[in-house]
Scaffold this motif. Sequence first.
Motif, mmCIF file in Angstrom:
data_model
loop_
_atom_site.group_PDB
_atom_site.id
_atom_site.type_symbol
_atom_site.label_atom_id
_atom_site.label_comp_id
_atom_site.label_asym_id
_atom_site.label_seq_id
_atom_site.Cartn_x
_atom_site.Cartn_y
_atom_site.Cartn_z
ATOM 1 N N ASP A 67 20.228 -35.983 2.214
ATOM 2 C CA ASP A 67 19.331 -34.916 1.762
ATOM 3 C C ASP A 67 19.787 -34.512 0.360
ATOM 4 O O ASP A 67 20.870 -33.960 0.202
ATOM 5 N N THR A 68 18.971 -34.798 -0.651
ATOM 6 C CA THR A 68 19.353 -34.481 -2.029
ATOM 7 C C THR A 68 19.205 -33.004 -2.348
ATOM 8 O O THR A 68 19.631 -32.578 -3.413
ATOM 9 N N GLN A 69 18.604 -32.236 -1.453
ATOM 10 C CA GLN A 69 18.214 -30.864 -1.745
ATOM 11 C C GLN A 69 17.202 -30.907 -2.888
ATOM 12 O O GLN A 69 16.749 -31.962 -3.289
ATOM 13 N N VAL A 70 16.820 -29.777 -3.425
ATOM 14 C CA VAL A 70 15.775 -29.731 -4.454
ATOM 15 C C VAL A 70 16.354 -30.145 -5.804
ATOM 16 O O VAL A 70 17.399 -29.668 -6.211
ATOM 17 N N ARG A 71 15.677 -31.071 -6.445
ATOM 18 C CA ARG A 71 16.031 -31.529 -7.791
ATOM 19 C C ARG A 71 14.809 -31.394 -8.673
ATOM 20 O O ARG A 71 13.679 -31.405 -8.202
ATOM 21 N N CYS A 72 15.036 -31.318 -9.970
ATOM 22 C CA CYS A 72 13.939 -31.178 -10.924
ATOM 23 C C CYS A 72 13.559 -32.552 -11.483
ATOM 24 O O CYS A 72 14.381 -33.225 -12.097
ATOM 25 N N ASP A 96 15.154 -44.777 9.827
ATOM 26 C CA ASP A 96 14.389 -44.045 10.832
ATOM 27 C C ASP A 96 13.320 -43.150 10.211
ATOM 28 O O ASP A 96 12.258 -42.954 10.790
ATOM 29 N N GLN A 97 13.628 -42.616 9.033
ATOM 30 C CA GLN A 97 12.662 -41.720 8.388
ATOM 31 C C GLN A 97 13.004 -41.578 6.916
ATOM 32 O O GLN A 97 14.167 -41.481 6.546
ATOM 33 N N ILE A 98 11.958 -41.561 6.089
ATOM 34 C CA ILE A 98 12.082 -41.202 4.672
ATOM 35 C C ILE A 98 10.996 -40.177 4.395
ATOM 36 O O ILE A 98 9.842 -40.383 4.771
ATOM 37 N N VAL A 99 11.371 -39.087 3.742
ATOM 38 C CA VAL A 99 10.399 -38.075 3.334
ATOM 39 C C VAL A 99 10.754 -37.653 1.909
ATOM 40 O O VAL A 99 11.881 -37.235 1.652
ATOM 41 N N ILE A 100 9.783 -37.778 1.006
ATOM 42 C CA ILE A 100 9.934 -37.239 -0.342
ATOM 43 C C ILE A 100 8.935 -36.096 -0.458
ATOM 44 O O ILE A 100 7.736 -36.301 -0.326
ATOM 45 N N THR A 101 9.482 -34.910 -0.658
ATOM 46 C CA THR A 101 8.665 -33.707 -0.756
ATOM 47 C C THR A 101 8.620 -33.273 -2.216
ATOM 48 O O THR A 101 9.646 -33.211 -2.875
ATOM 49 N N GLY A 102 7.419 -32.979 -2.699
ATOM 50 C CA GLY A 102 7.231 -32.589 -4.089
ATOM 51 C C GLY A 102 7.016 -31.102 -4.250
ATOM 52 O O GLY A 102 7.315 -30.316 -3.346
ATOM 53 N N ALA A 130 4.677 -44.687 -4.134
ATOM 54 C CA ALA A 130 4.961 -43.256 -4.048
ATOM 55 C C ALA A 130 4.611 -42.652 -5.391
ATOM 56 O O ALA A 130 5.094 -43.095 -6.423
ATOM 57 N N VAL A 131 3.754 -41.644 -5.387
ATOM 58 C CA VAL A 131 3.367 -40.958 -6.617
ATOM 59 C C VAL A 131 4.038 -39.585 -6.587
ATOM 60 O O VAL A 131 3.660 -38.726 -5.801
ATOM 61 N N LEU A 132 5.049 -39.423 -7.445
ATOM 62 C CA LEU A 132 5.815 -38.187 -7.471
ATOM 63 C C LEU A 132 5.348 -37.324 -8.630
ATOM 64 O O LEU A 132 5.331 -37.767 -9.775
ATOM 65 N N GLU A 133 4.983 -36.089 -8.331
ATOM 66 C CA GLU A 133 4.551 -35.147 -9.358
ATOM 67 C C GLU A 133 5.776 -34.512 -10.006
ATOM 68 O O GLU A 133 6.834 -34.403 -9.384
ATOM 69 N N ALA A 134 5.643 -34.085 -11.234
ATOM 70 C CA ALA A 134 6.722 -33.373 -11.917
ATOM 71 C C ALA A 134 6.960 -32.038 -11.225
ATOM 72 O O ALA A 134 6.028 -31.409 -10.742
ATOM 73 N N GLY A 135 8.208 -31.650 -11.164
ATOM 74 C CA GLY A 135 8.565 -30.384 -10.544
ATOM 75 C C GLY A 135 9.676 -30.567 -9.535
ATOM 76 O O GLY A 135 10.474 -31.505 -9.621
ATOM 77 N N ASP A 136 9.737 -29.679 -8.571
ATOM 78 C CA ASP A 136 10.777 -29.720 -7.548
ATOM 79 C C ASP A 136 10.543 -30.893 -6.607
ATOM 80 O O ASP A 136 9.472 -31.027 -6.026
ATOM 81 N N VAL A 137 11.566 -31.734 -6.443
ATOM 82 C CA VAL A 137 11.493 -32.909 -5.580
ATOM 83 C C VAL A 137 12.682 -32.883 -4.625
ATOM 84 O O VAL A 137 13.791 -32.531 -5.008
ATOM 85 N N ARG A 138 12.432 -33.268 -3.383
ATOM 86 C CA ARG A 138 13.505 -33.363 -2.385
ATOM 87 C C ARG A 138 13.355 -34.682 -1.638
ATOM 88 O O ARG A 138 12.268 -35.005 -1.164
ATOM 89 N N TYR A 139 14.455 -35.440 -1.550
ATOM 90 C CA TYR A 139 14.476 -36.739 -0.888
ATOM 91 C C TYR A 139 15.348 -36.629 0.351
ATOM 92 O O TYR A 139 16.503 -36.213 0.263
#
Length: 163
Positions: A67-72, A96-102, A130-139
Amino acid sequence: MKLIMNSLKKSIHLAMILAFALSFIMFCFPTVAMADTCTNPGNPVPNPTVPFDGRMIHVENGKFDVDTQVRCLNKPKVIRAAIVSLYPATATGSIDQIVITGPNGKREFGCTPRKVVQGTDLIAACGGPAVLEAGDVRYQAQGSGFGEEPVKLGITFSSEFKQ
């Protein structure tokens, strides 16, 4: 003639006031400051063009949890390939699982259980870029089934499709 000169002076005076007002507005409200989309811009993704790239993790007792926690993320990024590297190269296991939250908690990419070997492309296996928007990202990622021997796992991200 005097009337024209007075009108010209008033027009120039009005133009100067307008120019000053616009300069003041632009100085007080810069557009760059409005574009910052991160809650913590001091915690950037290590390489904003290739987020989370090259990070090797140690798989212990056959499992991992990252868990990378929130990164910019400073600018939007499209990831077209995510290649798995394993050491030793003969190791196998499951992601088992991958989630990238923007930004705003929006899920930008996800994947459910996939068996992986050296060279597996997780983007292709999980159904597309995967299309990642600029801003807060968590992997976040979890895996299991890597056996009892110590294993190192890494994922290399690319904006190019796997050859």
